[in-house]
Design an enzyme around this catalytic site. Structure first.
Site, mmCIF file in Angstrom:
data_model
loop_
_atom_site.group_PDB
_atom_site.id
_atom_site.type_symbol
_atom_site.label_atom_id
_atom_site.label_comp_id
_atom_site.label_asym_id
_atom_site.label_seq_id
_atom_site.Cartn_x
_atom_site.Cartn_y
_atom_site.Cartn_z
ATOM 1 N N SER A 1 0.810 -1.328 0.044
ATOM 2 C CA SER A 1 -0.057 0.094 -0.095
ATOM 3 C C SER A 1 0.856 1.324 0.035
ATOM 4 O O SER A 1 1.939 1.173 0.658
ATOM 5 C CB SER A 1 -0.898 -0.025 1.347
ATOM 6 O OG SER A 1 -1.408 1.225 1.429
ATOM 7 N N GLU B 1 0.188 3.647 1.706
ATOM 8 C CA GLU B 1 0.247 4.146 3.149
ATOM 9 C C GLU B 1 1.441 3.763 3.627
ATOM 10 O O GLU B 1 2.012 4.432 4.789
ATOM 11 C CB GLU B 1 -0.825 3.230 3.939
ATOM 12 C CG GLU B 1 -1.071 3.788 5.289
ATOM 13 C CD GLU B 1 -1.748 5.177 5.603
ATOM 14 O OE1 GLU B 1 -2.275 5.680 4.587
ATOM 15 O OE2 GLU B 1 -1.416 5.608 6.745
ATOM 16 N N TYR C 1 -1.481 0.373 10.625
ATOM 17 C CA TYR C 1 -1.833 -0.192 9.319
ATOM 18 C C TYR C 1 -0.406 -0.102 8.229
ATOM 19 O O TYR C 1 0.098 -1.002 7.730
ATOM 20 C CB TYR C 1 -2.773 0.516 8.576
ATOM 21 C CG TYR C 1 -3.242 0.040 7.028
ATOM 22 C CD1 TYR C 1 -3.871 -1.301 7.138
ATOM 23 C CD2 TYR C 1 -2.497 0.716 6.170
ATOM 24 C CE1 TYR C 1 -4.098 -1.455 5.661
ATOM 25 C CE2 TYR C 1 -2.816 0.417 4.646
ATOM 26 C CZ TYR C 1 -3.673 -1.005 4.426
ATOM 27 O OH TYR C 1 -3.913 -1.449 3.176
HETATM 28 P P1 NAP Z 1 -11.605 -4.715 2.099
HETATM 29 O O1 NAP Z 1 -12.599 -4.527 1.103
HETATM 30 O O2 NAP Z 1 -11.337 -4.314 3.312
HETATM 31 O O3 NAP Z 1 -11.083 -6.313 1.981
HETATM 32 C C1 NAP Z 1 -10.407 -7.007 2.756
HETATM 33 C C2 NAP Z 1 -10.821 -8.278 3.097
HETATM 34 O O4 NAP Z 1 -9.892 -9.049 3.914
HETATM 35 C C3 NAP Z 1 -12.357 -8.468 3.524
HETATM 36 O O5 NAP Z 1 -13.224 -9.225 2.847
HETATM 37 C C4 NAP Z 1 -11.921 -9.119 4.996
HETATM 38 O O6 NAP Z 1 -12.753 -9.715 5.553
HETATM 39 C C5 NAP Z 1 -10.762 -9.917 4.778
HETATM 40 N N1 NAP Z 1 -10.051 -10.247 6.191
HETATM 41 C C6 NAP Z 1 -9.761 -9.321 6.909
HETATM 42 N N2 NAP Z 1 -8.985 -9.840 7.941
HETATM 43 C C7 NAP Z 1 -8.947 -11.054 7.631
HETATM 44 C C8 NAP Z 1 -8.390 -12.246 7.945
HETATM 45 N N3 NAP Z 1 -7.750 -12.183 9.358
HETATM 46 N N4 NAP Z 1 -8.376 -13.581 7.403
HETATM 47 C C9 NAP Z 1 -8.983 -13.575 6.391
HETATM 48 N N5 NAP Z 1 -9.516 -12.540 5.720
HETATM 49 C C10 NAP Z 1 -9.532 -11.247 6.365
HETATM 50 O O7 NAP Z 1 -9.968 -4.020 1.397
HETATM 51 P P2 NAP Z 1 -9.687 -3.886 -0.316
HETATM 52 O O8 NAP Z 1 -10.072 -2.489 -0.479
HETATM 53 O O9 NAP Z 1 -10.360 -5.078 -1.172
HETATM 54 O O10 NAP Z 1 -8.288 -3.836 -0.238
HETATM 55 C C11 NAP Z 1 -7.604 -5.252 -0.387
HETATM 56 C C12 NAP Z 1 -6.191 -5.440 -0.126
HETATM 57 O O11 NAP Z 1 -5.666 -4.296 -0.730
HETATM 58 C C13 NAP Z 1 -5.902 -5.129 1.461
HETATM 59 O O12 NAP Z 1 -4.824 -5.901 1.672
HETATM 60 C C14 NAP Z 1 -5.791 -3.581 1.618
HETATM 61 O O13 NAP Z 1 -4.964 -3.484 2.864
HETATM 62 C C15 NAP Z 1 -4.821 -3.503 0.525
HETATM 63 N N6 NAP Z 1 -5.106 -2.028 -0.141
HETATM 64 C C16 NAP Z 1 -6.136 -1.487 -0.389
HETATM 65 C C17 NAP Z 1 -6.094 -0.145 -1.130
HETATM 66 C C18 NAP Z 1 -7.430 0.388 -1.397
HETATM 67 O O14 NAP Z 1 -7.338 1.697 -1.485
HETATM 68 N N7 NAP Z 1 -8.666 -0.036 -1.395
HETATM 69 C C19 NAP Z 1 -4.804 0.422 -1.286
HETATM 70 C C20 NAP Z 1 -3.709 -0.258 -1.303
HETATM 71 C C21 NAP Z 1 -3.671 -1.712 -0.553
HETATM 72 P P3 NAP Z 1 -14.207 -9.068 6.511
HETATM 73 O O15 NAP Z 1 -15.126 -8.401 5.673
HETATM 74 O O16 NAP Z 1 -14.466 -10.444 7.315
HETATM 75 O O17 NAP Z 1 -13.435 -8.082 7.496
HETATM 76 O O1 F7E Z 2 -9.037 8.005 3.957
HETATM 77 C C1 F7E Z 2 -9.524 11.429 5.385
HETATM 78 C C2 F7E Z 2 -8.646 10.715 6.092
HETATM 79 O O2 F7E Z 2 -10.309 5.914 5.093
HETATM 80 C C3 F7E Z 2 -8.740 8.880 3.067
HETATM 81 C C4 F7E Z 2 -7.098 2.306 2.648
HETATM 82 O O3 F7E Z 2 -7.705 1.435 1.607
HETATM 83 O O4 F7E Z 2 -6.039 3.706 1.133
HETATM 84 C C5 F7E Z 2 -7.021 3.612 2.184
HETATM 85 O O5 F7E Z 2 -6.443 4.379 3.385
HETATM 86 C C6 F7E Z 2 -8.373 10.310 3.602
HETATM 87 C C7 F7E Z 2 -7.573 10.399 5.200
HETATM 88 O O6 F7E Z 2 -8.547 5.960 3.126
HETATM 89 C C8 F7E Z 2 -12.548 11.076 6.724
HETATM 90 O O7 F7E Z 2 -8.111 11.246 7.299
HETATM 91 C C9 F7E Z 2 -11.526 12.777 6.324
HETATM 92 O O8 F7E Z 2 -6.632 11.455 4.716
HETATM 93 O O9 F7E Z 2 -10.701 6.874 2.689
HETATM 94 P P1 F7E Z 2 -9.756 6.853 3.761
HETATM 95 P P2 F7E Z 2 -6.993 5.748 3.492
HETATM 96 O O10 F7E Z 2 -6.636 6.066 5.084
HETATM 97 O O11 F7E Z 2 -6.145 6.657 2.620
HETATM 98 C C10 F7E Z 2 -4.747 3.223 1.672
HETATM 99 C C11 F7E Z 2 -3.661 3.306 0.374
HETATM 100 C C12 F7E Z 2 -4.784 1.978 1.779
HETATM 101 O O12 F7E Z 2 -3.919 1.022 1.853
HETATM 102 C C13 F7E Z 2 -6.053 1.572 2.843
HETATM 103 O O13 F7E Z 2 -6.166 0.009 3.122
HETATM 104 O O14 F7E Z 2 -9.732 10.956 4.031
HETATM 105 N N1 F7E Z 2 -10.767 11.630 6.045
HETATM 106 N N2 F7E Z 2 -12.448 12.375 6.950
HETATM 107 C C14 F7E Z 2 -11.706 10.775 6.389
HETATM 108 N N3 F7E Z 2 -11.496 9.265 6.054
HETATM 109 C C15 F7E Z 2 -12.386 8.506 6.771
HETATM 110 N N4 F7E Z 2 -12.375 7.253 6.391
HETATM 111 N N5 F7E Z 2 -13.561 8.791 7.307
HETATM 112 C C16 F7E Z 2 -13.861 10.403 7.317
HETATM 113 O O15 F7E Z 2 -14.743 10.831 7.847
#
Ligand code: NAP
Ligand code: F7E
Length: 328
Positions: A127, A129, A153
């Site tokens: 990520s 992050e 995270y």
């Molecule tokens: P998501 O919608 O939260 O999907 C994550 C999945 O992992 C959910 O189905 C969750 O199941 C499952 N999970 C959580 N803990 C687990 C465990 N201990 N064992 C087995 N399964 C588990 O996230 P996503 O947006 O699809 O992201 C997919 C991956 O990419 C994640 O690793 C995330 O950190 C990474 N990532 C995401 C982004 C983004 O912007 N979306 C960016 C960079 C990296 P439950 O529903 O039961 O919790």
């Molecule tokens: O926040 C701000 C918050 O929770 C984006 C995950 O998929 O991307 C994701 O992480 C921004 C942040 O995503 C609210 O502070 C303001 O600056 O949608 P987010 P994230 O934290 O960037 C990375 C790449 C991953 O890997 C992660 O899995 O929005 N923000 N107000 C808020 N965010 C949330 N959630 N809720 C608010 O009310």
């Protein structure tokens, strides 16, 4: 027929990746966690639920014997480790679970792969992050940018990233990292900021909600579409050599600009509805993300969605849902 194993198949990316791989002719295996309300748990898999090449079973990254057994039985050609506690702010509330799943969980899958299908290609969901507060002088983050994570995270993901590189070098496993910047879709959890804003704005438009409470509106994110990004995951696992790739759009917007766009599309002014609630602030914020994805674009990857077309799709999604609710 190639076999793929996806952890986190019930999540946003897992469900789109499963659809993409089924369309390509793969046999797809995946795990979901046991949940006391199973009704909603597989809802993202509804479009492919009856596909005979989809096999979903219970599993947890923290349950090593279960992961071992599945990999022994399936012997996949490709493994996609997408399971994670993926919410950054919530990682402050459950730091140990986050580390257990997002760090130790990666080792658990790598060990199971090494013992049961050592030639399988492994993709790790790393990520942006992980970059935390680091930005290169030209305003981008890229594969070479220093990693200075600013959340439990992010710290846990850095471990996952490094252990993948270690297993690649030490055991010659075909293990790669996709360093993905934020990506969204109608399937995004509604406690992530894009879907939270769109859902609330549509409800406000339809008279179902008055206000929207947010945290920091001045953070910048590079937002792409999950459907485009799962194609990058597959492309990474097709490369002859494992490596690490940034996947991003190269365009950044603030949360405020995103709110402005969404509310404007609904003929509303976000300033009339959005208020700050400190409970949504993070103990440490990542202020700015903009990714340079030159390396993966050289492999032919590109985005089909723009920021605007993605947000419009999410707006349409919530309008459809709430209009149906009102009409019932
Ligand atoms: P998501 O919608 O939260 O999907 C994550 C999945 O992992 C959910 O189905 C969750 O199941 C499952 N999970 C959580 N803990 C687990 C465990 N201990 N064992 C087995 N399964 C588990 O996230 P996503 O947006 O699809 O992201 C997919 C991956 O990419 C994640 O690793 C995330 O950190 C990474 N990532 C995401 C982004 C983004 O912007 N979306 C960016 C960079 C990296 P439950 O529903 O039961 O919790
Ligand atoms: O926040 C701000 C918050 O929770 C984006 C995950 O998929 O991307 C994701 O992480 C921004 C942040 O995503 C609210 O502070 C303001 O600056 O949608 P987010 P994230 O934290 O960037 C990375 C790449 C991953 O890997 C992660 O899995 O929005 N923000 N107000 C808020 N965010 C949330 N959630 N809720 C608010 O009310």
């Amino acid at each position: 027929m190639k076999k793929a194993f996806i952890t986190g198949i019930g999540g946003q990316d897992g469900s789109y990746l499963a659809e993409y791989l089924l369309d390509l002719g793969y046999e797809v295996y995946g795990i979901i966690r046991r949940n006391s309300t199973p009704e909603h748990q597989q809802s993202r898999l509804d479009p492919i639920r009856n596909n005979k090449n989809l096999h979903v079973s219970y599993g947890d990254l923290n349950d090593t014997s279960g992961i071992e057994r599945i990999l022994r039985e399936v012997k996949p050609d490709e493994v996609y480790n997408l399971a994670a506690q993926s919410h950054v702010r919530i990682s402050y509330e459950i730091p140990q679970f986050t580390v257990q799943t997002n760090s130790v969980g990666v080792v658990n899958v790598l060990e199971a792969l090494r013992n049961n299908c050592p030639n399988a290609k492994f993709y790790q969901a790393s990520s942006s992050e992980m970059f935390g507060s680091s930005v290169d002088e030209d305003g981008f983050q890229r594969e070479s940018t220093k990693m200075t994570p600013v959340s439990p995270y992010g710290c846990a993901k850095v471990f996952g990233y490094n252990i993948v590189r270690n297993y690649r070098n030490a055991y010659k496993i075909h293990a790669s990292n996709g360093i993905l910047f934020n990506h969204e879709s109608p399937r995004r959890g509604s406690n992530f900021v894009t879907n939270k804003v769109v859902k609330a704005a549509v409800k406000i438009k339809l008279g179902l909600q008055d206000k929207l409470e947010l945290g920091n509106m001045d953070a910048y994110r590079d937002w792409g579409h999950s459907k485009d990004y799962v194609k990058a995951m597959h492309l990474i696992n097709q490369q002859p050599k494992p490596d690490d790739w940034v996947v991003s759009t190269g365009v950044t917007h603030s949360v405020r600009e995103m709110c402005d766009y969404v509310f404007s599309q609904l003929d509303l002014n976000y300033k009339d509805y959005v208020i700050q609630n400190k409970k949504f602030l993070r103990p440490e914020e990542l202020p700015y993300l903009k990714g340079d994805s030159t390396k993966i674009r050289k492999l032919g990857w590109e985005c089909e969605y723009t920021f605007e077309s993605m947000m419009d799709e999410m707006i349409e999604h919530w309008i459809h849902i709430f209009k149906n609710t009102i009409n019932k």
